[in-house]
Design an enzyme around this catalytic site. Structure first.
Site, short mmCIF file in Angstrom:
data_model
loop_
_atom_site.label_atom_id
_atom_site.label_comp_id
_atom_site.label_asym_id
_atom_site.label_seq_id
_atom_site.Cartn_x
_atom_site.Cartn_y
_atom_site.Cartn_z
N VAL A 1 -43.83 -36.41 125.69
CA VAL A 1 -45.10 -37.07 125.39
C VAL A 1 -45.33 -36.93 123.89
CG1 VAL A 1 -47.58 -37.08 125.82
CG2 VAL A 1 -46.01 -36.37 127.64
N CYS A 2 -45.71 -38.03 123.26
CA CYS A 2 -46.17 -37.98 121.86
C CYS A 2 -45.09 -37.36 120.98
CB CYS A 2 -47.50 -37.18 121.86
SG CYS A 2 -48.42 -37.20 120.31
N THR A 3 -45.45 -36.45 120.11
CA THR A 3 -44.48 -35.82 119.21
C THR A 3 -43.53 -34.86 119.94
OG1 THR A 3 -46.14 -34.16 118.69
CG2 THR A 3 -45.96 -36.02 117.18
N GLY A 4 -43.73 -34.67 121.24
CA GLY A 4 -42.74 -33.93 122.03
C GLY A 4 -41.37 -34.58 121.91
N THR B 1 -42.49 -42.46 120.43
CA THR B 1 -43.19 -41.21 120.09
C THR B 1 -44.53 -41.59 119.50
OG1 THR B 1 -42.97 -39.12 118.87
CG2 THR B 1 -42.10 -41.07 117.78
#
Lengths: 291, 291
Positions: free
Chosen positions: B166-169, B186
């Site tokens: 998720v996101c910057t993961g 991202t």
């Protein structure tokens, strides 16, 4: 580092470090090494330690109310997303302290088992500018019949700027007497009947406000309501900043999320499941309260 | 209790009590008092203790993979909504155990200060059917350079059915080498440049899957991605059940949530803010890693 366009920066505030607008109000300057190297901005915005208050204010606007304290009531059985949507969105009100306020001391077991550490307890909080009462299932219904919770909510409501609920949290506001004669919404399950118990008129919207009372539909509607409150407070630029921060441009994979958009067999199954949990409790609580 | 249409019910499973589908797989019968009073259903679905497995299966379908274990990596500085969206949605995979897995022992301080109690630590988990790597800001970038995290993720990935971020993961998955040569997405900030560092091709979608690798855009896109995974696993009826449970029929108060839908001055301010937090860190980490 070749792909990015920046070279030297000062650590302006922890705003940027934490990725949130709220952690420090822009008025404070106690953060970060006092590196005053001038920022080379890519866009039109050039932010320096000297101009950042003004720059941010000019972009984000000035709030119509001075919000300093935001509290979200948490209790065993609260729905984690009912809590975290508003926590994330309203937590970005600059200069405000946002706390999870527990009914009783100790950690909170949310409805699906996630354990949270609250910031404080109900008895230690006498005033809030924004109160959020999130919902859940069994725990919420018990809350809706807990006079200690009612009394606290009524006390907070006396001086709040916004008194709000997410999902079945509306049952608690209702039971505390705050929705009487008002328009409101709540989780889809028996929404009209449940609100009628408390003298409120169900309006089928994602969120509804009647004066300072804001209520939202089920679970994820708490995010939309919180964004709408932010929009009410600050206007669109601020709301857009927060929406971009959370990249809130939702695109569910299929249609759904309301009784009308759900195929009947799924809707009926869910309604039957909810009823099996709620109705016996309502029966027993009605016996106790003599409603 | 006059407003509701039910009178007597058995407590079928804790499903209904907790308001979730996941807390007990429907195959188990260890829950609730064994009251076999027949339920008077309102809709077409009549669920009894004898038929509930079959009824639910017929409505919800059979998953294409047998998912038993779901783990969400948590670390100081993780974004609470990156975690909780997938926790809520994927936590409704019936029969699966969903855990928050910490990098180090102890509670987790999420990006905006909410404190979580994780279920276990990385070193105690050798296998997961679904791995979710959520993002954050500074903590995520540090994670993206932590070889212990890379090794654990690579181990889990060897037998996972879905490896997701998720996101910057996605930066962490990328840094672990799992996105090399793949399409991915991202968080909007420097998305293309950040993914390029890890050999991945940025695709501007709410979520992207390339084989078993699913990545999502910023924060709230984790919910859409998780619903899409549920849809991939079970099909639309199941997904609709979960969407109805979380009343996910989003209606933001204004348009926004992506760089394109944000007014330029707000977008530029946010980009400048993000850069001020991230770029110095990237600079220092690049120095360490010699990238």
């Amino acid at each position: 580092m070749k792909n990015l366009k920046y070279s030297h920066y000062f650590l302006w505030t922890t705003l940027a470090i934490t990725g949130t607008l709220s952690c420090k109000p822009p008025q404070t300057e106690e953060t970060g090494p006092a590196n005053t190297t001038k920022k080379e901005a890519t866009g039109a915005i050039e932010i320096t330690p000297e101009n950042h208050d003004d720059k941010m204010s000019s972009v984000l606007g000035t709030p119509k109310h001075n919000i300093r304290s935001i509290g979200i009531l948490v209790y065993d059985g609260v729905n984690i997303l009912d809590v975290m949507g508003p926590r994330y969105v309203l937590g970005q009100v600059m200069g405000a302290k946002t706390e999870l306020i527990a009914v009783n001391p100790g950690n909170i077991k949310t409805v699906m088992g996630v354990e949270l550490v609250p910031n404080t307890v109900m008895d230690s909080v006498d005033q809030l500018d924004i109160l959020v009462v999130p919902g859940g299932f069994k725990g919420t219904l018990l809350g809706a019949y807990d006079s200690r919770i009612h009394q606290w909510i009524k006390k907070i409501d006396q001086t709040s700027t916004y008194t709000t609920s997410v999902c079945t949290g509306g049952w608690i506001l209702g039971a505390a007497g705050l929705l009487k004669g008002r328009k409101a919404t709540t989780n889809w399950y028996q929404a009209e009947e449940m609100l009628k118990r408390y003298g409120a008129t169900f309006v089928k919207e994602r969120y509804v406000n009647d004066g300072k009372y804001w209520t939202s539909a089920g679970v994820t509607a708490g995010m939309d309501m919180s964004l709408a409150i932010l929009n009410d407070l600050y206007g669109e630029n601020y709301t857009q900043a927060v929406m971009l921060d959370m990249e809130y441009d939702p695109a569910p994979p299929i249609k759904g999320g309301s009784p009308e958009k759900t195929v009947p067999e799924v809707y009926q199954m869910m309604e039957a499941m909810y009823a099996m949990g709620i109705v016996p409790l309502l029966d027993s609580l009605d016996g106790v309260i003599g409603k």
